[in-house]
Design an enzyme around this catalytic site. Structure first.
Site, mmCIF file in Angstrom:
data_model
loop_
_atom_site.group_PDB
_atom_site.id
_atom_site.type_symbol
_atom_site.label_atom_id
_atom_site.label_comp_id
_atom_site.label_asym_id
_atom_site.label_seq_id
_atom_site.Cartn_x
_atom_site.Cartn_y
_atom_site.Cartn_z
ATOM 1 N N CYS A 2 0.928 -1.198 -0.286
ATOM 2 C CA CYS A 2 -0.054 0.085 0.034
ATOM 3 C C CYS A 2 0.717 1.213 0.013
ATOM 4 C CB CYS A 2 -0.805 0.009 1.186
ATOM 5 S SG CYS A 2 -1.802 -1.366 1.380
ATOM 6 N N ARG A 27 3.706 0.710 -7.135
ATOM 7 C CA ARG A 27 4.023 -0.463 -6.012
ATOM 8 C C ARG A 27 2.928 -1.380 -6.259
ATOM 9 N NH1 ARG A 27 6.140 0.672 -0.839
ATOM 10 N NH2 ARG A 27 7.876 2.278 -1.017
ATOM 11 N N TRP A 74 -3.448 -2.171 -1.623
ATOM 12 C CA TRP A 74 -3.285 -3.439 -2.369
ATOM 13 C C TRP A 74 -3.917 -4.647 -1.255
ATOM 14 C CZ3 TRP A 74 -0.233 -7.992 -1.420
ATOM 15 C CH2 TRP A 74 0.059 -8.768 -2.664
ATOM 16 N N ASN A 98 -0.947 0.149 6.308
ATOM 17 C CA ASN A 98 -0.068 -0.535 5.331
ATOM 18 C C ASN A 98 0.383 -2.078 6.326
ATOM 19 O OD1 ASN A 98 1.478 -1.934 3.339
ATOM 20 N ND2 ASN A 98 3.087 -0.146 3.496
ATOM 21 N N GLY A 99 0.087 -2.977 5.839
ATOM 22 C CA GLY A 99 0.389 -4.337 6.485
ATOM 23 C C GLY A 99 -0.858 -5.034 7.115
ATOM 24 N N GLU A 476 14.716 -16.617 -13.961
ATOM 25 C CA GLU A 476 14.409 -15.458 -14.069
ATOM 26 C C GLU A 476 13.711 -14.854 -15.374
ATOM 27 O OE1 GLU A 476 14.353 -13.265 -12.174
ATOM 28 O OE2 GLU A 476 14.542 -11.189 -13.222
ATOM 29 N N LYS A 480 10.007 -13.168 -15.532
ATOM 30 C CA LYS A 480 9.636 -12.015 -16.194
ATOM 31 C C LYS A 480 8.559 -11.945 -17.230
ATOM 32 C CE LYS A 480 12.305 -10.014 -14.523
ATOM 33 N NZ LYS A 480 11.787 -9.884 -13.148
ATOM 34 N N GLU A 483 5.182 -12.414 -15.136
ATOM 35 C CA GLU A 483 4.630 -11.304 -14.437
ATOM 36 C C GLU A 483 4.295 -10.278 -15.597
ATOM 37 O OE1 GLU A 483 9.125 -9.858 -12.703
ATOM 38 O OE2 GLU A 483 7.090 -9.755 -11.380
ATOM 39 N N HIS A 499 12.916 -35.813 -17.128
ATOM 40 C CA HIS A 499 12.331 -36.259 -16.025
ATOM 41 C C HIS A 499 10.881 -35.947 -15.919
ATOM 42 C CE1 HIS A 499 16.011 -38.056 -14.640
ATOM 43 N NE2 HIS A 499 16.509 -36.975 -14.886
ATOM 44 N N LYS A 598 4.950 -3.900 -6.256
ATOM 45 C CA LYS A 598 6.380 -3.592 -6.483
ATOM 46 C C LYS A 598 7.042 -4.447 -5.236
ATOM 47 C CE LYS A 598 10.417 -2.681 -8.058
ATOM 48 N NZ LYS A 598 10.906 -3.198 -9.056
HETATM 49 C C1 AGP Z 1 10.621 -9.158 -9.667
HETATM 50 O O1 AGP Z 1 10.378 -8.816 -11.091
HETATM 51 C C2 AGP Z 1 9.256 -9.229 -8.798
HETATM 52 N N1 AGP Z 1 8.470 -8.084 -8.973
HETATM 53 C C3 AGP Z 1 9.350 -9.785 -7.355
HETATM 54 O O2 AGP Z 1 9.743 -11.214 -7.436
HETATM 55 C C4 AGP Z 1 10.420 -9.283 -6.644
HETATM 56 O O3 AGP Z 1 11.718 -9.478 -6.998
HETATM 57 C C5 AGP Z 1 10.196 -9.670 -5.080
HETATM 58 O O4 AGP Z 1 9.141 -9.541 -4.726
HETATM 59 C C6 AGP Z 1 11.233 -9.323 -4.190
HETATM 60 O O5 AGP Z 1 11.240 -7.809 -3.988
HETATM 61 P P1 AGP Z 1 12.513 -7.307 -3.150
HETATM 62 O O6 AGP Z 1 13.602 -7.552 -4.049
HETATM 63 O O7 AGP Z 1 12.110 -5.895 -3.227
HETATM 64 O O8 AGP Z 1 12.614 -8.163 -1.864
#
Ligand code: AGP
Length: 603
Positions: A2, A27, A74, A98-99, A476, A480, A483, A499, A598
């Site tokens: 948030c 975010r 969020w 937030n939390g 990775e 990408k 997401e 496997h 984010k």
């Molecule tokens: C990465 O593309 C993502 N947005 C997500 O996996 C991110 O890397 C993960 O939430 C960790 O975030 P941080 O590096 O701020 O801890």
């Protein structure tokens, strides 16, 4: 995660609050709201969906107020709708949160039994009711903030305003919170991110857990006071100048922040190595020589976890340090065996990821030294760790992490070279310079990658494969694509295909095969296995292998010479651009993908 922005001062609070919230849109959120004090009444406007909806609602009434709090939510508890959006308010108070309040269900039942009425399904509203209850009992808002905060459990940040004055109140536990002052204009601010206060608050303060902040304005003087929970004045906060620059808030000539941040990578690499070898970072890195621990517990989430998997290879190969690289949300609950002489290493761009923070706390409680590889100075992880290795990636606005991954891996490499006493060698500097040049060339060659994306973007599924240090790169690349393009993609160790996953291969499944010079023949035979089953193959690998070109439908060849250790970073940039162009062709919201935040500051 948030977004929170609060303001009190001489101007109309609507502008700084909406501007601050718009900077925090990256975010990720699903509703937005604001509370303003108008004619001594607390007026709340909140809208599901994008901030634009709230802005439009406010344009109709064009309200003006010297004090206000705003929020982008969020959703964690309660559906995405107007009732559950923040701020939550009544006649006397309004609160944003937030939390997670972990004991909210129990508290809500108790409060309802006392006759308190709730309007939302959220846990956040419990704090509003507690604040209101204790304010009625004590007649003192500060005391009520303290009592309410001591009643709730869980990691949270709260900001509140009251009908009776123009003060702002804030308090937090293991969640981001920053206070700001502009002594010249006589304004006070509170936010979940200093980025929201750029250009408004030249002075910023980071209160520690359990410290209550109170922003107030008397005449033309704004002040930010801090109190312990027993209401004695507190000195548990750090003060600094808000050195963040405004250029992070602009995409420049790029269509998306993500593309801008991919293109920033060559320059950032060179800046990082110069800082570490010749600049202020030298003291941090040169002191590492001979001090490598016996064992690193490396924990992180998402992209940061993938970076940890690459970094592990450096520590094992160059420092003979055993490493375990774990997903933070798993590590924190499995009662890991932690021993003296071991070190917890936490990788995080935001420094606010709840699961990663919990792992740091676990290691700290067990007496392990805790180190971070982190981007955000002043973040909770940064402030809680014994030693920090800043990655200097600058603000990363795109939700999909790109430059942060690269800088995390390079920072791990510099740490490893520091431990090995090789930091200032020509080889290290030269390899990073070569890497920067190669990545710049890839960025300039985006048209070739776009052409490949045009051939692939309509395919139903993607399986990224790699061996050795290219396995994390496959992971990775798949993340990408998932997401930002919303397509099914998974990363797999190439040797694992036979496997089970090879059953997935048909002419609608794409194998994105990532190959390096190491284990090349093995990886090539895995590609041939896919070919034999009519899979579509896009290979990213070293130049000079006609047999790879022969077996692949598409082949992006790279020069690995001069990159004995950092080639995986170069390969990953190809996959970053591939995902970007596939997402662009699919028309998704690349910088703010659906469902994502984010920084995931909740479990
Ligand atoms: C990465 O593309 C993502 N947005 C997500 O996996 C991110 O890397 C993960 O939430 C960790 O975030 P941080 O590096 O701020 O801890």
């Amino acid at each position: 995660m948030c977004g929170i922005v609060g303001y009190t001062g001489p101007r109309n609070s609507v502008q700084p609050i909406l501007e601050g919230l718009s900077r925090l849109e990256y975010r990720g959120y699903d509703s937005a709201g604001i509370c303003l004090k108008i004619n001594s009444k607390l007026e709340i406007v909140k809208k599901e969906g994008k901030l634009e909806n709230l802005r439009a609602a406010l344009t109709e009434t064009n309200p003006s107020s010297h004090v206000g709090i705003g929020h982008t939510r969020w959703a964690t508890h309660g559906a995405v709708n107007n009732d559950n959006a923040h701020p939550h308010g009544n006649d006397d108070f309004a609160v944003v949160h937030n939390g997670i309040i972990e004991n909210a269900p129990v508290l809500k039942k108790q409060l309802q039994a006392e006759g308190w009425v709730f309007k939302s399904q959220t846990d956040s509203e419990v704090f509003l009711v507690l604040l209101t209850k204790f304010a009625k009992e004590t007649g003192d808002t500060l005391k009520a903030m303290s009592k309410a905060f001591q009643t709730i459990q869980g990691n949270s940040a709260f900001v509140a305003m009251e009908k009776s004055t123009d003060r702002l109140f804030c308090v937090k536990r293991s969640a981001p919170l920053v206070c700001g002052l502009n002594p010249v204009t006589g304004e006070a601010f509170v936010s979940s991110d200093p980025f929201a206060l750029i250009g408004y608050a030249p002075e910023i303060f980071f209160p520690q857990d359990g410290v209550i902040g109170c922003g107030s304005v008397k005449g033309h003087t704004a002040s930010m006071d801090f109190f312990e929970l027993d209401l004695t004045p507190s000195t548990r906060f750090t003060a600094q100048k808000n050195a963040m620059s405004m250029d992070a808030t602009s995409k420049g000539h790029y269509e998306h922040f993500m593309l801008k941040e991919i293109h920033e990578q060559p320059a950032l690499m060179e800046k990082l190595v110069a800082w570490a070898i010749k600049g202020e970072g030298l003291s941090t890195y040169s002191n590492l020589k001979g001090k490598a621990p016996e064992y690193f517990h490396i924990t992180a989430c998402g992209t940061a976890w993938h970076a940890g998997l690459v970094i592990k290879n450096f520590f094992e190969r160059f420092n003979n340090v055993r490493c375990c690289v774990e997903i933070a949300s798993e590590f924190r609950y499995r009662e890991p065996i932690l021993k003296k002489g071991e070190v917890g290493l936490f990788i995080s761009q935001s420094g606010e990821t709840a699961d990663t923070l919990a792992c740091q706390e676990l290691c700290h409680e067990k007496g392990l030294p805790t180190y971070s590889i982190v981007n955000t100075q002043g973040s909770t992880l940064f402030r809680h760790c014994d030693q920090n290795f800043l990655i200097h990636a600058g603000m990363e606005i795109g939700v999909a992490s790109t430059k942060a991954f690269t800088q995390q891996v390079l920072t791990g490499y510099l740490m490893s070279m520091g431990y090995a006493g090789k930091l200032a060698t020509v080889e290290v500097y030269q390899e990073i310079k070569t890497l920067s040049d190669r990545v710049a060339a890839i960025c300039e060659d985006a048209a070739a990658i776009k052409e490949i994306a045009e051939k692939l973007y309509h395919k139903k599924g993607f399986i990224f494969t790699g061996r050795g240090v290219y396995f994390p790169i496959a992971l990775e690349g798949a993340l990408k694509l998932k997401e930002i393009a919303y397509v099914h993609a998974e990363g797999y160790a190439a040797g694992e295909l036979k496997h089970g996953p090879i059953a997935l291969i048909d002419d609608n499944m794409v194998n994105i095969a990532v190959l390096g010079p190491e284990l090349f023949e093995k990886a090539l035979s895995n590609v041939e296995e896919v070919k034999a089953r009519r899979g579509l193959i896009f290979a990213v690998g070293p130049k000079g292998h006609p047999e790879l070109r022969e077996v692949s439908d598409m082949y992006y060849e790279l020069d690995f010479n001069g990159l004995p250790n950092l080639a995986p970073v170069m390969v990953n940039v190809v996959l970053q651009l591939l995902s970007y162009h596939i997402a662009k062709l699919k028309g998704t919201d690349i910088d703010k993908p659906r469902n994502l935040a984010k920084s995931v500051t909740v479990e």
